[in-house]
Design a protein around this motif. Structure first.
Motif, PDB file in Angstrom:
ATOM      1  N   UNK A 157      48.345  32.027  52.796  1.00  0.00           N
ATOM      2  CA  UNK A 157      47.098  31.660  53.453  1.00  0.00           C
ATOM      3  C   UNK A 157      46.231  30.892  52.464  1.00  0.00           C
ATOM      4  N   UNK A 158      45.266  30.177  53.001  1.00  0.00           N
ATOM      5  CA  UNK A 158      44.284  29.509  52.160  1.00  0.00           C
ATOM      6  C   UNK A 158      43.118  30.466  51.895  1.00  0.00           C
ATOM      7  N   UNK A 159      42.476  30.279  50.771  1.00  0.00           N
ATOM      8  CA  UNK A 159      41.304  31.088  50.459  1.00  0.00           C
ATOM      9  C   UNK A 159      40.269  30.921  51.573  1.00  0.00           C
ATOM     10  N   UNK A 160      39.723  32.052  52.072  1.00  0.00           N
ATOM     11  CA  UNK A 160      38.760  31.997  53.159  1.00  0.00           C
ATOM     12  C   UNK A 160      39.369  32.148  54.539  1.00  0.00           C
ATOM     13  N   UNK A 161      40.674  32.052  54.645  1.00  0.00           N
ATOM     14  CA  UNK A 161      41.347  32.178  55.932  1.00  0.00           C
ATOM     15  C   UNK A 161      41.620  33.636  56.266  1.00  0.00           C
ATOM     16  N   UNK A 162      41.935  33.872  57.545  1.00  0.00           N
ATOM     17  CA  UNK A 162      42.274  35.213  58.008  1.00  0.00           C
ATOM     18  C   UNK A 162      43.611  35.658  57.418  1.00  0.00           C
ATOM     19  N   UNK A 163      43.652  36.926  57.008  1.00  0.00           N
ATOM     20  CA  UNK A 163      44.893  37.521  56.554  1.00  0.00           C
ATOM     21  C   UNK A 163      45.413  38.455  57.650  1.00  0.00           C
ATOM     22  N   UNK A 164      46.676  38.298  58.016  1.00  0.00           N
ATOM     23  CA  UNK A 164      47.319  39.192  58.981  1.00  0.00           C
ATOM     24  C   UNK A 164      48.697  39.553  58.447  1.00  0.00           C
ATOM     25  N   UNK A 165      48.896  40.822  58.138  1.00  0.00           N
ATOM     26  CA  UNK A 165      50.198  41.320  57.690  1.00  0.00           C
ATOM     27  C   UNK A 165      50.675  42.334  58.730  1.00  0.00           C
ATOM     28  N   UNK A 166      51.919  42.134  59.182  1.00  0.00           N
ATOM     29  CA  UNK A 166      52.403  42.903  60.316  1.00  0.00           C
ATOM     30  C   UNK A 166      53.265  44.091  59.910  1.00  0.00           C
ATOM     31  N   UNK A 221      40.969  51.456  61.368  1.00  0.00           N
ATOM     32  CA  UNK A 221      40.773  52.076  60.071  1.00  0.00           C
ATOM     33  C   UNK A 221      40.289  51.039  59.076  1.00  0.00           C
ATOM     34  N   UNK A 222      39.226  51.360  58.386  1.00  0.00           N
ATOM     35  CA  UNK A 222      38.705  50.448  57.360  1.00  0.00           C
ATOM     36  C   UNK A 222      39.127  50.945  55.985  1.00  0.00           C
ATOM     37  N   UNK A 223      39.514  49.990  55.142  1.00  0.00           N
ATOM     38  CA  UNK A 223      39.953  50.357  53.807  1.00  0.00           C
ATOM     39  C   UNK A 223      39.132  49.686  52.735  1.00  0.00           C
ATOM     40  N   UNK A 224      39.708  49.631  51.566  1.00  0.00           N
ATOM     41  CA  UNK A 224      38.995  49.027  50.445  1.00  0.00           C
ATOM     42  C   UNK A 224      39.151  47.507  50.466  1.00  0.00           C
ATOM     43  N   UNK A 225      38.283  46.834  49.749  1.00  0.00           N
ATOM     44  CA  UNK A 225      38.361  45.373  49.568  1.00  0.00           C
ATOM     45  C   UNK A 225      38.282  44.594  50.873  1.00  0.00           C
ATOM     46  N   UNK A 226      37.652  45.144  51.910  1.00  0.00           N
ATOM     47  CA  UNK A 226      37.446  44.415  53.157  1.00  0.00           C
ATOM     48  C   UNK A 226      38.615  44.424  54.116  1.00  0.00           C
ATOM     49  N   UNK A 227      39.669  45.159  53.800  1.00  0.00           N
ATOM     50  CA  UNK A 227      40.831  45.236  54.685  1.00  0.00           C
ATOM     51  C   UNK A 227      40.616  46.277  55.777  1.00  0.00           C
ATOM     52  N   UNK A 228      41.236  46.042  56.925  1.00  0.00           N
ATOM     53  CA  UNK A 228      41.265  47.031  57.983  1.00  0.00           C
ATOM     54  C   UNK A 228      42.578  46.927  58.742  1.00  0.00           C
ATOM     55  N   UNK A 229      42.906  47.980  59.469  1.00  0.00           N
ATOM     56  CA  UNK A 229      44.145  47.997  60.247  1.00  0.00           C
ATOM     57  C   UNK A 229      43.881  48.729  61.549  1.00  0.00           C
ATOM     58  N   UNK A 266      50.809  48.678  63.335  1.00  0.00           N
ATOM     59  CA  UNK A 266      49.699  49.026  62.436  1.00  0.00           C
ATOM     60  C   UNK A 266      49.481  47.816  61.522  1.00  0.00           C
ATOM     61  N   UNK A 267      49.025  46.725  62.111  1.00  0.00           N
ATOM     62  CA  UNK A 267      48.872  45.474  61.368  1.00  0.00           C
ATOM     63  C   UNK A 267      47.622  45.501  60.487  1.00  0.00           C
ATOM     64  N   UNK A 268      47.747  44.880  59.336  1.00  0.00           N
ATOM     65  CA  UNK A 268      46.661  44.830  58.350  1.00  0.00           C
ATOM     66  C   UNK A 268      45.956  43.480  58.443  1.00  0.00           C
ATOM     67  N   UNK A 313      59.712  47.011  53.540  1.00  0.00           N
ATOM     68  CA  UNK A 313      60.236  46.256  52.391  1.00  0.00           C
ATOM     69  C   UNK A 313      59.149  45.509  51.628  1.00  0.00           C
ATOM     70  N   UNK A 314      57.964  45.438  52.191  1.00  0.00           N
ATOM     71  CA  UNK A 314      56.880  44.770  51.495  1.00  0.00           C
ATOM     72  C   UNK A 314      56.681  43.332  51.946  1.00  0.00           C
ATOM     73  N   UNK A 315      55.430  42.886  51.862  1.00  0.00           N
ATOM     74  CA  UNK A 315      55.075  41.499  52.151  1.00  0.00           C
ATOM     75  C   UNK A 315      54.253  40.969  50.992  1.00  0.00           C
ATOM     76  N   UNK A 316      54.707  39.856  50.448  1.00  0.00           N
ATOM     77  CA  UNK A 316      53.978  39.226  49.354  1.00  0.00           C
ATOM     78  C   UNK A 316      52.928  38.289  49.935  1.00  0.00           C
ATOM     79  N   UNK A 317      51.673  38.536  49.624  1.00  0.00           N
ATOM     80  CA  UNK A 317      50.581  37.677  50.096  1.00  0.00           C
ATOM     81  C   UNK A 317      50.251  36.649  49.022  1.00  0.00           C
ATOM     82  N   UNK A 318      50.345  35.389  49.417  1.00  0.00           N
ATOM     83  CA  UNK A 318      50.037  34.277  48.523  1.00  0.00           C
ATOM     84  C   UNK A 318      48.757  33.633  49.032  1.00  0.00           C
ATOM     85  N   UNK A 319      47.788  33.435  48.151  1.00  0.00           N
ATOM     86  CA  UNK A 319      46.515  32.844  48.534  1.00  0.00           C
ATOM     87  C   UNK A 319      46.338  31.526  47.784  1.00  0.00           C
ATOM     88  N   UNK A 320      46.217  30.457  48.563  1.00  0.00           N
ATOM     89  CA  UNK A 320      46.037  29.120  47.991  1.00  0.00           C
ATOM     90  C   UNK A 320      44.557  28.779  47.871  1.00  0.00           C
TER      91      UNK A 320
END
Lengths: 113, 114
Positions: free
Chosen positions: A13-22, A57-65, A74-76, A105-112
């Motif tokens: 994702x680009x910086x400032x864009x929505x993050x969605x991890x499934x 559910x709200x978590x740390x660093x602005x994440x929720x699921x 249970x998408x993040x 197995x994990x998802x690697x989030x890359x932020x441009x």
């Protein structure tokens, strides 16, 4: 046995864009659900957890699921990605009286920039 | 609280050597776990323990042994190291009850077997 599926080994994702991890789980009984984050060369740390108290559910660093029983998901999400969010994210589920979580197995989030 | 601590942080072993990975937690957790993490494969459970004196196999126990003589310590023993055991090893702990099921992880041990 419980199984956890994370769609996409990498999400970019680009910086400032929505993050969605499934994340989807397999249990017919609503489990306890977790998202963990792993920064490079570190152990996992808990981002948030679902324990049947509330579906959003709200978590740390602005994440929720959001727990959606009908979709067994249970998408993040995070409204606006920051460079510091770049990390590996793991979804996990525990149910049936077992204290042994099953991890995706994990998802690697890359932020441009 | 220090949480979950692991030693060593890094180790290089020759094939056939043995070693013990140390894990200690100071949160009085009943449950402790050992995982290995390989690229793209997530976490695989090696062994776990529900309390002192009680251990059980996880998904990938072959080539490893554990013991749990105290609540705090849960060492992982590698006998006759093989290249397939090259991995990052994480120890974790959690409460016994349904307080959360959440796990607390150590910083990991990076092991290379050559």
């Amino acid at each position: 046995a419980q199984s956890v599926t994370q769609l996409g080994s990498h999400v970019s994702v680009s910086e400032g864009a929505l993050v969605l991890l499934r994340c989807n789980y397999s249990s017919s009984v609503p489990p306890y659900l977790f998202w963990y984050v792993q920064y490079p060369n570190q152990g996992l740390q808990l981002l948030l957890k679902y324990t049947s108290a509330a579906t959003l559910v709200k978590g740390i660093n602005g994440f929720e699921a959001e727990f959606k029983k009908s979709e067994t998901s249970f998408h993040l999400t995070k409204p606006s990605a920051h460079m510091s969010d770049a990390a590996e994210y793991f979804c996990a589920a525990a149910s049936g009286g077992s204290y042994i979580p099953t991890f995706g197995r994990g998802t690697s989030l890359i932020v441009h920039p | 609280n220090a949480g979950v601590t692991q030693t060593p942080k890094f180790r290089i072993l020759k094939i056939g050597q043995s070693m013990t990975l140390q894990c200690t937690q100071d949160m009085n957790h009943n449950y402790m776990y050992w995982y290995r993490q390989d690229p793209g494969m997530g976490l695989k459970l090696i062994y776990y323990s529900v309390g002192a004196g009680i251990t059980d196999k996880g998904e990938v126990p072959n080539g490893y042994n554990v013991s749990r003589s105290t609540t705090e310590d849960f060492p992982l023993r590698l006998e006759l190291a093989a290249p397939s055991q090259t991995s990052v090893y994480f120890c974790a702990s959690s409460y016994r009850d349904s307080r959360s099921y959440e796990q607390y992880f150590g910083p990991g041990t990076r092991l290379t077997v050559t």
